[in-house]
Design an enzyme around this catalytic site. Structure first.
Site, PDB file in Angstrom:
ATOM      1  N   ARG A 252       2.112   1.402  25.848  1.00  0.00           N
ATOM      2  CA  ARG A 252       1.681   1.815  24.514  1.00  0.00           C
ATOM      3  C   ARG A 252       1.797   3.333  24.373  1.00  0.00           C
ATOM      4  O   ARG A 252       2.236   3.857  23.361  1.00  0.00           O
ATOM      5  CB  ARG A 252       0.224   1.375  24.331  1.00  0.00           C
ATOM      6  CG  ARG A 252      -0.272   1.411  22.934  1.00  0.00           C
ATOM      7  CD  ARG A 252      -1.691   0.881  22.861  1.00  0.00           C
ATOM      8  NE  ARG A 252      -1.824  -0.525  23.186  1.00  0.00           N
ATOM      9  CZ  ARG A 252      -1.399  -1.526  22.431  1.00  0.00           C
ATOM     10  NH1 ARG A 252      -0.806  -1.277  21.279  1.00  0.00           N
ATOM     11  NH2 ARG A 252      -1.549  -2.769  22.803  1.00  0.00           N
TER      12      ARG A 252
ATOM     13  N   LEU B 111      -3.104   1.967  18.249  1.00  0.00           N
ATOM     14  CA  LEU B 111      -2.670   3.290  18.735  1.00  0.00           C
ATOM     15  C   LEU B 111      -3.366   3.634  20.049  1.00  0.00           C
ATOM     16  O   LEU B 111      -4.531   3.295  20.260  1.00  0.00           O
ATOM     17  CB  LEU B 111      -3.005   4.351  17.686  1.00  0.00           C
ATOM     18  CG  LEU B 111      -2.274   4.190  16.346  1.00  0.00           C
ATOM     19  CD1 LEU B 111      -2.845   5.165  15.323  1.00  0.00           C
ATOM     20  CD2 LEU B 111      -0.778   4.398  16.514  1.00  0.00           C
TER      21      LEU B 111
ATOM     22  N   ASN C 161       0.835  -1.217   0.000  1.00  0.00           N
ATOM     23  CA  ASN C 161       0.000   0.000   0.000  1.00  0.00           C
ATOM     24  C   ASN C 161       0.863   1.257   0.000  1.00  0.00           C
ATOM     25  O   ASN C 161       0.525   2.242  -0.655  1.00  0.00           O
ATOM     26  CB  ASN C 161      -0.966  -0.010   1.188  1.00  0.00           C
ATOM     27  CG  ASN C 161      -2.171  -0.885   0.906  1.00  0.00           C
ATOM     28  OD1 ASN C 161      -3.040  -0.506   0.136  1.00  0.00           O
ATOM     29  ND2 ASN C 161      -2.196  -2.061   1.486  1.00  0.00           N
TER      30      ASN C 161
ATOM     31  N   HIS D 253      -8.427  -1.172   5.755  1.00  0.00           N
ATOM     32  CA  HIS D 253      -8.726  -2.487   6.327  1.00  0.00           C
ATOM     33  C   HIS D 253      -9.206  -3.412   5.207  1.00  0.00           C
ATOM     34  O   HIS D 253     -10.059  -3.022   4.402  1.00  0.00           O
ATOM     35  CB  HIS D 253      -9.809  -2.350   7.410  1.00  0.00           C
ATOM     36  CG  HIS D 253     -10.051  -3.641   8.116  1.00  0.00           C
ATOM     37  ND1 HIS D 253      -9.190  -4.130   9.078  1.00  0.00           N
ATOM     38  CD2 HIS D 253     -11.024  -4.571   7.959  1.00  0.00           C
ATOM     39  CE1 HIS D 253      -9.633  -5.302   9.498  1.00  0.00           C
ATOM     40  NE2 HIS D 253     -10.747  -5.590   8.841  1.00  0.00           N
TER      41      HIS D 253
ATOM     42  N   THR E 274     -10.393   6.059  15.118  1.00  0.00           N
ATOM     43  CA  THR E 274     -10.886   6.556  16.401  1.00  0.00           C
ATOM     44  C   THR E 274     -10.437   5.581  17.491  1.00  0.00           C
ATOM     45  O   THR E 274      -9.761   4.592  17.193  1.00  0.00           O
ATOM     46  CB  THR E 274     -12.429   6.664  16.392  1.00  0.00           C
ATOM     47  OG1 THR E 274     -12.955   5.370  16.066  1.00  0.00           O
ATOM     48  CG2 THR E 274     -12.915   7.699  15.394  1.00  0.00           C
TER      49      THR E 274
HETATM   50  C1  GAR Z   1      -3.229  -4.655   3.994  1.00  0.00           C
HETATM   51  O1  GAR Z   1      -4.014  -5.650   3.400  1.00  0.00           O
HETATM   52  C2  GAR Z   1      -4.033  -3.872   5.004  1.00  0.00           C
HETATM   53  O2  GAR Z   1      -5.372  -3.724   4.645  1.00  0.00           O
HETATM   54  C3  GAR Z   1      -3.881  -4.756   6.233  1.00  0.00           C
HETATM   55  O3  GAR Z   1      -2.546  -5.138   6.209  1.00  0.00           O
HETATM   56  C4  GAR Z   1      -2.114  -5.289   4.847  1.00  0.00           C
HETATM   57  C5  GAR Z   1      -0.792  -4.591   4.689  1.00  0.00           C
HETATM   58  O4  GAR Z   1      -0.272  -4.864   3.428  1.00  0.00           O
HETATM   59  N1  GAR Z   1      -4.237  -4.054   7.416  1.00  0.00           N
HETATM   60  C6  GAR Z   1      -4.936  -4.596   8.401  1.00  0.00           C
HETATM   61  O5  GAR Z   1      -5.293  -5.752   8.409  1.00  0.00           O
HETATM   62  C7  GAR Z   1      -5.247  -3.657   9.544  1.00  0.00           C
HETATM   63  N2  GAR Z   1      -6.156  -4.251  10.445  1.00  0.00           N
HETATM   64  P1  GAR Z   1       0.943  -4.010   2.854  1.00  0.00           P
HETATM   65  O6  GAR Z   1       2.025  -3.989   3.931  1.00  0.00           O
HETATM   66  O7  GAR Z   1       1.376  -4.770   1.635  1.00  0.00           O
HETATM   67  O8  GAR Z   1       0.438  -2.632   2.541  1.00  0.00           O
END
Ligand code: GAR
Length: 217
Positions: A75, A103, A23, A119, A151
């Site tokens: 945290r 967070l 991403n 997500h 949030t």
């Molecule tokens: C993504 O699929 C993102 O949606 C997920 O982690 C992956 C990271 O991929 N996030 C979650 O599950 C958050 N709860 P990337 O490192 O290749 O961007």
């Protein structure tokens, strides 16, 4: 919000990552094509020094910052250190891209309404760290991708954009992951651009998106 310094020309973005960084890659590629509006990624921060995302960032000559959780008692201590670094870099928008730490309330207040998350499911379904697998195993026929404001309640902030992804008879977990990531890489830059263009307004649980043609911009 008093503690965030807002710059004039660009909107400074920090992307927080823990893993592969596909991403992040999509966001960096979009920025090069003008696809983040005035958004400029100025810092990539990670809780994992082995994250491949960091290599991707260095490949684009972006500043990276690693803050591993082990040295911090709580945290909030961790988040205070992270926030300090982000303020130094004059960050105005925090983009979570596979950042797997929850967070603290402190951090969320510090960047109130300025933290986005992606997500890999249609929230509020399949919250948590395994959104794709959980959806696949549940037998649902449609899952998808959600971009939302962060949030204090996990995976529950106001939804900015969502897109559905069908789970077909012949899909495996791998093919579904591929389809989800493809949609993520399209949707996340779009949401960041909407934010940097000032077109998002949060009204309670709903995010209003100002259309371009309405105000002629
Ligand atoms: C993504 O699929 C993102 O949606 C997920 O982690 C992956 C990271 O991929 N996030 C979650 O599950 C958050 N709860 P990337 O490192 O290749 O961007």
């Amino acid at each position: 919000m008093g503690s965030v310094n807002v710059s004039e020309e660009y909107m400074n973005i920090a992307v927080l990552v823990s893993g592969d960084g596909s991403n992040l890659q999509a966001l960096m590629d979009a920025e090069e094509k003008g696809g983040l509006g005035s958004g400029k990624i100025v810092l990539v921060a990670s809780d994992n020094h082995e994250a491949f995302a960091l290599e991707r960032a260095r490949g684009k000559n972006l500043e990276t910052f690693v803050l591993e959780g082990s040295g911090y008692r709580s945290r909030e201590d961790y988040d205070r250190a992270m926030a300090r670094r982000l303020h130094e870099a004059r960050i105005e928008l925090v983009v979570l891209a596979g950042f797997m730490r929850v967070l603290s309330g402190f951090f969320i207040d510090e960047y109130k309404d300025r933290i986005l998350n992606i997500h890999p499911a249609l929230l509020p379904s399949f919250k948590g760290a395994h959104g794709i697998k959980d959806a696949y195993e549940s037998g649902v026929k449609i899952t998808g991708v959600t971009v939302h404001f962060v949030t204090k309640e996990l995976d529950s902030g106001p939804v900015i954009l969502q897109t559905g992804v069908g789970i077909e008879e012949n899909d495996t977990l791998d093919t579904l992951e591929e389809k989800i990531h493809k949609e993520e890489h399209r949707l996340y830059p779009e949401a960041v651009k909407l934010f940097t263009e000032g077109r998002l307004r949060v009204e309670g649980r709903r995010v209003r998106i100002r259309r371009r043609d309405v105000d002629g911009d």
